[in-house]
Design a protein around this motif. Structure first.
Motif, PDB file in Angstrom:
ATOM      1  N   MET A   1      -9.754  27.683  38.817  1.00  0.00           N
ATOM      2  CA  MET A   1     -10.631  28.646  37.812  1.00  0.00           C
ATOM      3  C   MET A   1     -10.304  28.659  36.616  1.00  0.00           C
ATOM      4  O   MET A   1     -10.930  29.006  35.763  1.00  0.00           O
ATOM      5  CB  MET A   1     -10.662  30.048  38.575  1.00  0.00           C
ATOM      6  N   TYR A   2      -8.864  28.269  36.265  1.00  0.00           N
ATOM      7  CA  TYR A   2      -8.561  28.276  35.015  1.00  0.00           C
ATOM      8  C   TYR A   2      -8.415  26.863  34.173  1.00  0.00           C
ATOM      9  O   TYR A   2      -7.936  26.492  33.410  1.00  0.00           O
ATOM     10  CB  TYR A   2      -7.188  28.894  34.860  1.00  0.00           C
TER      11      TYR A   2
ATOM     12  N   VAL B   1     -14.554  37.714  40.670  1.00  0.00           N
ATOM     13  CA  VAL B   1     -13.683  36.563  39.962  1.00  0.00           C
ATOM     14  C   VAL B   1     -12.237  37.117  40.137  1.00  0.00           C
ATOM     15  O   VAL B   1     -11.413  36.584  40.459  1.00  0.00           O
ATOM     16  CB  VAL B   1     -13.985  36.303  38.464  1.00  0.00           C
ATOM     17  N   TYR B   2     -12.090  38.443  39.847  1.00  0.00           N
ATOM     18  CA  TYR B   2     -10.878  39.061  40.027  1.00  0.00           C
ATOM     19  C   TYR B   2     -10.494  38.812  41.643  1.00  0.00           C
ATOM     20  O   TYR B   2      -9.081  38.510  41.827  1.00  0.00           O
ATOM     21  CB  TYR B   2     -10.954  40.416  39.653  1.00  0.00           C
TER      22      TYR B   2
ATOM     23  N   GLU C   1      -9.360  35.435  42.202  1.00  0.00           N
ATOM     24  CA  GLU C   1      -8.035  35.281  41.958  1.00  0.00           C
ATOM     25  C   GLU C   1      -6.962  35.896  42.777  1.00  0.00           C
ATOM     26  O   GLU C   1      -5.940  35.405  43.160  1.00  0.00           O
ATOM     27  CB  GLU C   1      -7.706  35.675  40.509  1.00  0.00           C
ATOM     28  N   MET C   2      -7.409  37.113  43.452  1.00  0.00           N
ATOM     29  CA  MET C   2      -6.441  37.946  44.192  1.00  0.00           C
ATOM     30  C   MET C   2      -6.541  37.459  45.640  1.00  0.00           C
ATOM     31  O   MET C   2      -6.021  37.836  46.670  1.00  0.00           O
ATOM     32  CB  MET C   2      -6.908  39.181  44.383  1.00  0.00           C
TER      33      MET C   2
ATOM     34  N   LYS D   1      -9.400  29.833  43.578  1.00  0.00           N
ATOM     35  CA  LYS D   1      -8.020  30.456  42.820  1.00  0.00           C
ATOM     36  C   LYS D   1      -7.428  29.176  41.967  1.00  0.00           C
ATOM     37  O   LYS D   1      -7.079  29.387  41.012  1.00  0.00           O
ATOM     38  CB  LYS D   1      -7.231  30.971  43.809  1.00  0.00           C
TER      39      LYS D   1
ATOM     40  N   ASN E   1     -17.395  40.110  37.285  1.00  0.00           N
ATOM     41  CA  ASN E   1     -15.956  40.174  36.895  1.00  0.00           C
ATOM     42  C   ASN E   1     -15.222  40.671  38.211  1.00  0.00           C
ATOM     43  O   ASN E   1     -14.052  39.955  38.217  1.00  0.00           O
ATOM     44  CB  ASN E   1     -15.781  41.204  35.694  1.00  0.00           C
ATOM     45  N   ARG E   2     -15.799  41.507  38.911  1.00  0.00           N
ATOM     46  CA  ARG E   2     -14.967  41.715  40.099  1.00  0.00           C
ATOM     47  C   ARG E   2     -14.872  40.856  41.249  1.00  0.00           C
ATOM     48  O   ARG E   2     -13.826  40.641  41.622  1.00  0.00           O
ATOM     49  CB  ARG E   2     -15.671  42.935  40.864  1.00  0.00           C
TER      50      ARG E   2
END
Lengths: 599, 322
Positions: free
Chosen positions: B309-310, B257-258, B261-262, B306, B254-255
């Motif tokens: 990813m969605y 992926v975060y 995104e950042m 980024k 999770n970190r």
């Protein structure tokens, strides 16, 4: 043509049927009818059962889906109500440049926080105006490009539900990524003096929908899933597997199904499908039950049914055996006994057994056989007697002793020049023998019989030098009646030798033939010594042929012959008084002479 | 008549017993309600990188009636601990074992020496042996290649690359490394290798990296697994924005992926861990039931950044529906 063939077949069957034994017929009829009845009942019950099971499952599924639908519907309506009250009660007519709607929005959010991820308001350019709970918008997201924004703008009259996706507008704590379903709509926002369009977004937690659908428990390996109006899966119990292409689902076809029940074939398997459309959203709830699981239910029933059938067949066999023992076998035994009887085994024991009727038959047949045997014996005996009697009578037709003696007498007469006496005696002898023979007939007219006895008397009178007198009388009507020959002469013979022996010229013999009460009587009466009772009885007992004196036939023979010919009610009647005389009467029926001398 | 009576009685008995049996469940081919005990021994001291795997694992456990023990090590990359835990799980009555090997070669040897009667399945890293029924993983070599290609795509020409070489004893790491080199060797990029050996603690990794970065300035840093990536992230937190490195990696938490995104990480290669968990358990049950099992199952993987990813495909890969 077909009808003809059919008729022929039926006839053939019936014919074979008729020819067969009772045992076969009973067995076959009983077995066939029992099997048919059982099959009819069994098959119809089974079919009903199968139909029932399917109906029950369909109804069950429908009930479950109804329940899911109700829950889902109220959930969605609740969300829509939140959207409505947010819009109409909070946002509309509020000048957003002046007032903040945060508090009210937050309140609404808090009361629904278990179901809602966030609520956000955007203006027509996609600028964020407000969000609860407070969160930071991720930079560089072009709101206007998002699906929920576009759909909201496209259909301004409606509320739009999206397919599930991961929330990606706002930062979350702890690197969380949540699946949500976006509920978006266009709203009017007041910014200062201007009223412009905006979008109200409610991100519903996917877990809310998940929980509602998860609760649906179908039996028989069934499951429930949810699709939108385009057939995209919103919820499926194995959703991620479908997303990872590990399994497939028939969702695209399912979009075309109408509400209600149907069956489909997917990946080689039959499934029972129940569909219900959720109001407003156009989503469809699909319940799937694999046919195979339903059929597992059948197997137990089928096995059970087979058992019942086997058991019934067993009972049928038992009953068949029982019937055989009580009915068909006894009948067969009886039949065998009778068969032996037919072939002449008169001493065969008739079978007695089986049911009461057959026993009775057996006993009756036995009695009949006994009677038959007896009658046969009687007939045989009768024939024997007749034969013997006739043999005797035949013998008597020509009695050598009487002939010698008479011829002697004639020789003496001729030697002593008594010609006329000789002539008389020869003539009488000739007549006597002619009638004796009567061309071989046994039945002669009474007048012939009387003639016979007259001639006999003449001869005897001459031989005994007129020791006695005689008379032969007959009624006119009896002359042509029929009688057996050689019945009177023995009586006269008897009268002469028992009666006249000791009479000195006073002997009288009277022969009278008369009718009495339509019966024929021929009486021979003498006035001789008479006989005591014992002698009378003895007369009819032995066949004592008085030797050398006459025909040689005894009275017994006469009696026998009369009775053989005419029956036991006829015969000789002997009436004797010692010292008075004797009368012996021949009693025969009144019979006319017929052609051929037969009676 | 005696024989007849005997037959009669036998038939009656037979029918009665059939009748009784049929009313019970013996007759019906019902599914076994047996529960299978399966142990999963991973090569980590925590389950961070295994979240998606566990989702898949749990789904399969529910469907196949399996009871799963998810076992972590005290120390990552410890062969000894893995062997010990394997023995323990077998003694506790496991019906099958899934292992992500810390040392592919040595663990295979150990397996051959042990008397194991239950099926063993290899996940992530390879294992050899006749008890090893299946190997379930993405093609690690291809993932390494893809990473190399991604770097090539994004990096400017001649930019330098630092490869953080972690535990090469696990075949997945070594294969990724080989794959990466196969691309980089044919590229314009020069590269340096920083050997981490068995060190996996994020802070230690961070320290080593920072030490290296004191002396060197690679344009791009490549990490071959999650703990290395996170160690690098730890390091990056210490750096200023000018010093920021472009990080590429293979793995997902999770970190990570975060941070992707950042934009702290450029791209990651992500394997479909959900499928690994699901198919791992499914094949374990099949192996227990002695049904045929494919000896190699290749999982899909994706290149995530980024921007993408969605996407529908990628969000399903990264975030399995719970």
């Amino acid at each position: 043509m077909m009808k003809r063939m059919f008729q022929n077949i039926v006839e053939k069957i019936l014919r074979t049927y008729r020819k067969r034994s009772i045992r076969f017929m009973i067995s076959v009829s009983f077995s066939v009818s029992a099997v048919i009845a059982m099959l009819l009942v069994g098959v119809s019950l089974y079919l009903r059962f199968v139909a029932q099971v399917n109906t029950i499952i369909q109804e069950d599924n429908q009930n479950i889906i109804e329940q899911v639908n109700r829950n889902l519907d109220s959930y969605l309506r609740n969300m829509m109500k939140v959207s409505d009250s947010l819009y109409y009660d909070v946002i509309k007519n509020v000048d957003l440049t002046e007032e903040s709607i945060y508090e009210e929005m937050n309140l609404l959010y808090q009361t629904n926080s278990s179901a809602i991820e966030n609520i956000a308001v955007f203006d027509k350019d996609g600028e964020l105006l407000e969000v609860v709970p407070l969160a930071n918008l991720k930079p560089s997201i072009n709101m206007k490009e998002t699906l929920w924004f576009k759909n909201a703008m496209k259909k301004t009259e409606n509320m739009n539900f999206s397919t599930p996706s991961v929330q990606n507008l706002f930062y979350t704590a702890d690197y969380q990524y949540k699946w949500i379903i976006s509920l978006s709509r266009t709203i009017e926002i007041t910014k200062g003096k201007e009223i412009e369009q905006g979008v109200l977004l409610i991100d519903m937690k996917f877990s809310g929908i998940e929980q509602i659908l998860d609760r649906a428990k179908l039996g028989n390996d069934g499951y429930v899933y949810l699709i939108d109006s385009d057939g995209e899966i919103i919820y499926h119990p194995r959703q991620q597997l479908i997303y990872s292409d590990i399994i497939k689902e028939n969702n695209l076809i399912a979009t075309t199904y109408k509400d209600g029940n149907c069956t489909e074939k997917f990946q080689g398997e039959e499934r029972v499908i129940t569909v219900k459309t959720v109001g407003y959203t156009g989503w469809k709830i699909i319940a799937v039950t694999p046919q195979k699981a339903i059929e597992l239910n059948y197997i137990q029933t089928t096995v059970f049914a087979m058992l019942i059938i086997a058991f019934t067949i067993f009972i049928i066999v038992l009953l068949n055996i029982f019937i055989s023992t009580r009915i068909s076998d006894p009948i067969k035994e009886l039949e065998q006994s009778v068969k032996k009887l037919e072939n002449g085994y008169m001493d065969e024991d008739i079978y007695i057994g089986g049911s009461y009727e057959i026993e009775h038959l057996g006993k009756t047949i036995r009695k009949m056989v006994e009677q038959m045997k007896k009658l046969m014996n009687d007939v045989v005996n009768e024939h024997e007697s007749k034969r013997k009697s006739e043999l005797d009578a035949l013998q008597s037709q020509i009695n050598p002793h009487f002939l010698y003696n008479t011829l002697d007498a004639i020789v003496w007469m001729v030697e002593n020049e008594k010609q006329s006496d000789a002539v008389r005696m020869v003539t009488s002898l000739a007549r006597l023998f002619r009638i004796s023979l009567s061309k071989g007939k046994n039945i002669i007219p009474v007048k012939d019989e009387l003639e016979h006895v007259k001639n006999y008397l003449l001869i005897q009178q001459m031989r005994y030098k007129n020791k006695f007198k005689f008379e032969v009388n007959s009624q006119e009507e009896v002359n042509n009646l029929a009688t057996i020959k050689l019945v009177i002469q023995p009586l006269v013979e008897n009268a002469i030798y028992h009666g006249m022996e000791f009479m000195d010229g006073d002997g009288e013999i009277t022969v009278t033939a008369f009718l009495k009460e339509e019966e024929l009587y021929i009486e021979v009466r003498d006035n001789g010594l008479g006989m005591p009772k014992e002698t009378v009885d003895k007369l009819l007992e032995d066949n004592h042929a008085s030797k050398g004196t006459g025909s040689g036939i005894g009275l017994k023979n006469v009696q026998e012959r009369i009775q053989l010919y005419f029956g036991e009610q006829y015969g000789l009647i002997i009436d004797s008084e010692p010292d008075e005389g004797t009368a012996i009467t021949v009693h025969i029926p009144k019979r006319q002479m017929e052609e051929g001398g037969k009676v | 008549m005696k024989l007849r009576t005997a037959i009669f009685l036998m038939v009656v008995l037979l029918l009665l017993s059939l009748f009784i049996i049929s009313s019970t469940d013996l007759f019906i081919p019902r599914e076994d309600n047996e529960v299978y005990d399966i142990s999963v021994i991973i090569n980590d001291s925590d389950g961070e990188r295994w979240t998606n795997f566990r989702s898949g694992m749990d789904q399969a456990a529910k469907e196949m009636n399996a009871n799963i023990s998810f076992v972590t090590l005290y120390d990552k990359n410890s062969l000894e601990q893995q062997i010990e835990l394997l023995k323990r799980e077998i003694d506790d009555g496991a019906d099958a074992v899934l292992i992500s090997a810390a040392n592919s070669k040595k663990l295979s040897e150990a397996l051959n020496e042990m008397v194991i009667e239950i099926p063993v399945l290899a996940i992530d890293s390879k294992l050899e042996g006749k008890q090893v029924k299946s190997y379930i993983s993405s093609d690690n070599f291809k993932m390494g290649e893809k990473l190399g290609q991604e770097i090539q795509k994004n990096a400017k020409e001649k930019e330098t690359v630092l490869i953080l070489k972690s535990n090469m004893n696990s075949s997945n790491i070594s294969e990724r490394y080989e794959g990466l080199l196969s691309v980089l060797n044919n590229s314009s990029h020069s590269y340096d290798v920083l050997n981490l050996d068995k060190i996996s603690e994020k802070d230690k990794v961070s320290k080593i990296l920072l030490t290296y970065l004191d002396e060197n300035s690679p344009d791009i840093t490549v990490a071959l697994d999650e703990s290395t990536i996170e160690g690098s992230l730890n390091a990056m937190e210490q750096l200023s924005t000018e010093e920021k490195i472009h990080l590429y990696g293979i793995g997902q938490t999770n970190r990570i992926v975060y941070n992707l995104e950042m934009e702290n990480i450029n791209s990651i290669i992500v394997s479909n861990m959900f499928t690994m968990g699901y198919l791992g358990i499914k094949n374990a049950v099949d192996a227990i039931l002695q049904k045929p099992v494919k000896d190699k199952i290749e999982l899909e993987f994706g290149v995530i950044d980024k921007e993408n990813m969605y996407s529908i495909k990628n969000q399903r890969l990264l975030f399995p529906v719970p």
